[in-house]
Design a protein around this motif. Structure first.
Motif, PDB file in Angstrom:
ATOM      1  N   THR A 198       0.883  -0.904  -0.169  1.00 23.67           N
ATOM      2  CA  THR A 198       0.073   0.170   0.093  1.00 23.67           C
ATOM      3  C   THR A 198       0.898   1.329   0.121  1.00 23.67           C
ATOM      4  O   THR A 198       0.566   1.981  -0.769  1.00 23.67           O
ATOM      5  N   GLN A 241       1.985   1.404  -3.393  1.00 21.91           N
ATOM      6  CA  GLN A 241       0.883   2.179  -4.388  1.00 21.91           C
ATOM      7  C   GLN A 241       1.025   3.842  -4.442  1.00 21.91           C
ATOM      8  O   GLN A 241       0.973   4.083  -5.415  1.00 21.91           O
ATOM      9  N   ARG A 273       1.759 -10.799  -6.627  1.00 20.15           N
ATOM     10  CA  ARG A 273       2.750 -10.374  -5.906  1.00 20.15           C
ATOM     11  C   ARG A 273       3.321  -9.303  -7.257  1.00 20.15           C
ATOM     12  O   ARG A 273       2.278  -7.762  -7.512  1.00 20.15           O
ATOM     13  N   GLY A 287       1.971  -9.353 -10.152  1.00 23.75           N
ATOM     14  CA  GLY A 287       0.681  -9.342 -11.441  1.00 23.75           C
ATOM     15  C   GLY A 287      -0.064  -8.237 -10.870  1.00 23.75           C
ATOM     16  O   GLY A 287      -0.795  -7.902 -10.720  1.00 23.75           O
ATOM     17  N   GLY A 288      -0.526  -8.182  -8.909  1.00 26.59           N
ATOM     18  CA  GLY A 288      -1.751  -8.190  -8.205  1.00 26.59           C
ATOM     19  C   GLY A 288      -1.222  -6.724  -7.580  1.00 26.59           C
ATOM     20  O   GLY A 288      -2.334  -6.112  -6.697  1.00 26.59           O
ATOM     21  N   GLU A 289      -0.347  -6.398  -7.016  1.00 25.49           N
ATOM     22  CA  GLU A 289      -0.158  -6.019  -6.237  1.00 25.49           C
ATOM     23  C   GLU A 289       0.388  -4.352  -6.820  1.00 25.49           C
ATOM     24  O   GLU A 289       0.797  -3.219  -6.566  1.00 25.49           O
ATOM     25  N   GLY A 290       0.537  -4.396  -8.198  1.00 23.67           N
ATOM     26  CA  GLY A 290       1.088  -2.997  -9.073  1.00 23.67           C
ATOM     27  C   GLY A 290       2.009  -2.165  -8.501  1.00 23.67           C
ATOM     28  O   GLY A 290       2.940  -1.633  -8.343  1.00 23.67           O
ATOM     29  N   ARG A 347       7.008   1.150  -8.358  1.00 23.32           N
ATOM     30  CA  ARG A 347       5.923   0.800  -8.725  1.00 23.32           C
ATOM     31  C   ARG A 347       5.348   0.200 -10.256  1.00 23.32           C
ATOM     32  O   ARG A 347       6.471   0.277 -11.450  1.00 23.32           O
TER      33      ARG A 347
END
Lengths: 381, 383
Positions: free
Chosen positions: B133, B136, B153, B155-158, B275
């Protein structure tokens, strides 16, 4: 200006009232739209999904004591977390009410020791942050007090206590069958109670409700349990674990203890205030009728105090439910713990937290509905 | 009545202002890449992250602006590096307020490469569950915090994961007198782990693979795991072997009361993360890490780097940003030509960083040796 002249529109009270409401509504809607749009735009820019697709993914973590496998979905994990929250909240509400009422009455006791012990309890517990109580209860009251699994305390093979948990006898077979059996026995007992009370109304017979219903309840449960194939298991130490029976985790115990004593300290003050709010003449009248102190409390004071205490009690129940989220610190897998764990395992934070808040909201509103129901029933018409 | 209409006027003004804000937000979202210079200028007066609402908005704009982090770091003159404060060997906040550790040194290497100053780092301590977080939201520029690179991670966590700076694996620690010799002896046991990590799932999978049964308890803080472990709530303590070594060395009853089992049951490549969609910044961070590896391949250390400035080897001269035949190589990474020199002289090569922080924990180089020594460290050629 003559009294009959119509005021200009910006001085028209009805218009202003309407305008004010409309502006307030527009403000709220605009704010929500800004926030929602920010979440959507920023999430899209970061490549973070905002939908609920994550609920179908495997959870990748286990929930201890619930036989929850890491291959089950995030959705089942959230459901299990919500159930664990209810498990601690419902029992906590019952126990906190009992303890709180006792301490609240104790604060008004004529006995110096009881009065001051109650006072020390209330004044110390309610002035400590709950987080401190939770961690203390876990480390000092539960983990340090209990022996390791190799040196378990045993009570004639029925109860076993160690740092893995406290185990007792339990039913075997599907939980649905156990519940059905209990429900049937409860129904029969309730019918008998109604019958006894009607005899009291018609003929003035002593109702003796407990002595009539309790044996019937036990008998009905015993026979239905036998018919549905429900047995009983007792716990047993097997190497490093306890098998059989039902085991309550230390984390559950610690959280329950902390929530109960903390909420009870607040409930005690509500109870004390409500008792003092009952007009003094009520107590004097019951003394004049030669009621014992217990009878006076049970039949005259408490029924009237309950009516005053119920709305603030409802607040405490909601607080207890919400405070159960502190279980996440001591690894009790309630809703907050499950949500934060699943976010650590790559579920998107915003929708997961929104879902968590929605579940808390539903549970809180349900408790409110129950409290309001009783509040309406107790109202004087 | 007049006060009522004043209130009304105030409310109307607020609504108008709020409406203006919404439209400007969408404008920025549509035209953000058109004016990168503007954004960099806006962030330059920001410096430190604060709770101020205006600053928050600028950070969000910055996040939306692809490739903005490198410019923003250059403008701010500081790298905001997400680490933690209590992981022996990797990142420890000292009593005097300085940060010492393997991860901290890689933050310094990034700052040395980008800004030429290894001290231009702001360390931001993050809890495990907050780290993505923070990345991001733009609170940090780069995450160097013992984070395992996994597909979901990535793919999904930006987040975009870069060259791993440490190859780790998950292990199990038990009390020395427990009679447990390997993970297969652990039927019916309870294992404590840190929550919000890949560790929980790995223990469950390993138990399932061995066909044994056990419970996994996950805690928010390492201190609580230690208390629970001492109280006998759990038999095993599972984490990455590097972390277990650090925890064992600082255990209250002394390191000899604990044993780390020989089983290693997962691949844990710990890698810096930035990021998604920020290629320029990702390259800068990647080549700062490669600089430490390449330096060790060449045998350049912080002590002897100045001797190599007059080396006969053109590859080394190019690597250090020295003029060869009247030409200096600028690979176009957005880094100064002497970036590698600054990393080595101010922080050191990979072997030096490892020996300072990790070797005292009792860990061997293992997978973290250079490729020609049988390890996995391999830097692409600098040319």
């Amino acid at each position: 200006m003559t009294p009959t002249a119509k005021p200009p529109i910006w001085r028209n009270v009805r218009f202003l009232a309407w305008a004010f409401q409309l502006v307030a509504l527009a403000l709220v809607v605009t704010l929500i739209a800004i926030l929602a749009n920010n979440v959507r735009v920023n999430s899209a820019n970061l490549g973070v999904p905002v939908g609920l697709d994550f609920l179908k993914q495997p959870a990748s973590f286990e929930i201890p004591a619930n036989e929850f496998r890491s291959t089950q979905s995030v959705q089942s994990a959230m459901v299990q977390g919500a159930l664990n929250t209810l498990r601690v909240a419902i029992l906590g509400i019952v126990l906190a009410t009992i303890l709180g009422v006792l301490v609240g009455i104790g604060r008004l006791s004529g006995n110096w020791l009881v009065r001051n012990l109650s006072r020390i309890f209330v004044e110390s517990i309610r002035n400590i942050p709950l987080l401190g109580i939770v961690v203390f209860a876990y480390l000092a009251l539960v983990l340090s007090a209990l022996p390791s699994v190799q040196e378990s305390w045993e009570l004639s093979g029925l109860v076993i206590a160690n740092t893995r948990g406290t185990s007792g006898p339990w039913f075997t077979g599907a939980i649905v069958n156990v519940l059905a059996s209990a429900a049937l026995a409860g129904l029969v007992a309730w019918l008998i109670r109604r019958w006894r009370l009607s005899r009291l109304d018609q003929y003035g017979e002593a109702p003796n409700v407990f002595w009539w219903t309790a044996p019937v309840f036990v008998l009905v449960m015993f026979w239905t349990a036998f018919l549905l194939g429900i047995g009983v298991t007792t716990p047993m130490v097997d190497g490093r674990r306890v098998v059989g029976g039902i085991t309550l985790q230390p984390e559950y115990f610690a959280l329950l203890i902390a929530l109960v004593i903390y909420t009870a300290s607040h409930i005690a003050e509500i109870v004390r205030g409500s008792i003092q709010a009952v007009p003094r003449g009520q107590a004097e009248a019951s003394m004049a009728m030669a009621l014992s102190p217990v009878q006076r409390m049970r039949f005259v004071i408490l029924p009237q105090a309950t009516r005053i205490a119920l709305p603030p009690l409802g607040n405490q129940y909601l607080n207890l439910l919400k405070n159960s989220s502190l279980g996440f610190v001591i690894s009790y897998f309630e809703l907050t713990k499950v949500t934060s764990t699943t976010i650590g395992n790559r579920s998107p934070a915003v929708p997961a937290y929104l879902l968590m808040m929605l579940l808390y909201l539903i549970a809180s509103l349900s408790i409110s509905a129950v409290v309001n129901f009783f509040n309406r029933r107790l109202r004087i018409h | 009545m007049t006060s009522m209409s004043k209130l009304l006027a105030l409310l109307l003004a607020i609504v108008l202002a709020a409406g203006a804000c919404t439209s400007s937000t969408t404008d920025n979202a549509n035209t953000d890449s058109a004016a990168p210079a503007d954004d960099a200028g806006e962030t330059s007066d920001e410096g430190e992250p604060s709770d101020d609402a205006d600053t928050e908005e600028e950070v969000v704009q910055l996040v939306q602006d692809e490739g903005g982090t490198l410019d923003a770091v250059l403008a701010a003159g500081v790298v905001r590096c997400g680490t933690r404060d209590a992981l022996p060997g990797f990142a420890v906040l000292q009593n005097d307020g300085t940060h010492e550790g393997f991860d901290n040194d890689f933050c310094r290497a990034i700052a040395a490469a980008v800004l030429g100053d290894a001290d231009a780092v702001e360390f931001i301590d993050l809890e495990t569950a907050d780290r993505f977080t923070a990345l991001q939201s733009g609170e940090i520029d780069v995450l160097v915090r013992n984070t395992t690179w996994t597909a979901s991670r990535d793919g999904g966590e930006g987040a975009t994961f870069l060259q791993p700076n440490f190859y780790d694996g998950q292990g199990m620690m038990v009390a020395a007198d427990s009679g447990i010799a390997s993970v297969s002896d652990m039927d019916g046991t309870v294992v404590c782990v840190a929550s919000g990590t890949t560790t929980e799932g790995n223990v469950a999978n390993e138990f399932a693979r061995l066909g044994i049964d056990g419970e996994v308890l996950s805690f928010e803080s390492t201190d609580l795991i230690q208390e629970a472990f001492i109280a006998g709530r759990c038999d095993g303590w599972s984490s990455d072997v590097s972390q277990l070594s650090g925890l064992r060395s600082a255990f209250p009853d002394g390191p000899d009361s604990l044993t780390i089992l020989p089983d290693v049951f997962s691949k844990e490549p710990l890698a810096p993360a930035v990021r998604d969609g920020d290629t320029a910044w990702a390259q800068a961070v990647n080549w700062a890490v490669f600089a430490t590896i390449q330096a060790e391949e060449f045998g350049i250390t912080s002590a002897n780097v100045d001797d190599f400035l007059t080396s006969e080897n053109p590859s080394i001269l190019t690597f250090l940003g020295v003029e060869v035949d009247g030409a200096t190589l600028d690979p176009g990474l957005g880094l100064p030509v002497d970036a590698n020199y600054q990393v080595i002289s101010q922080v050191g090569n990979y072997g030096e960083i490892f020996d300072t922080h990790i070797a005292p924990l009792g860990l061997a180089r293992g997978e973290n040796a250079l490729w020609f020594d049988g390890g996995l460290l391999y830097a692409p050629p600098y040319r």
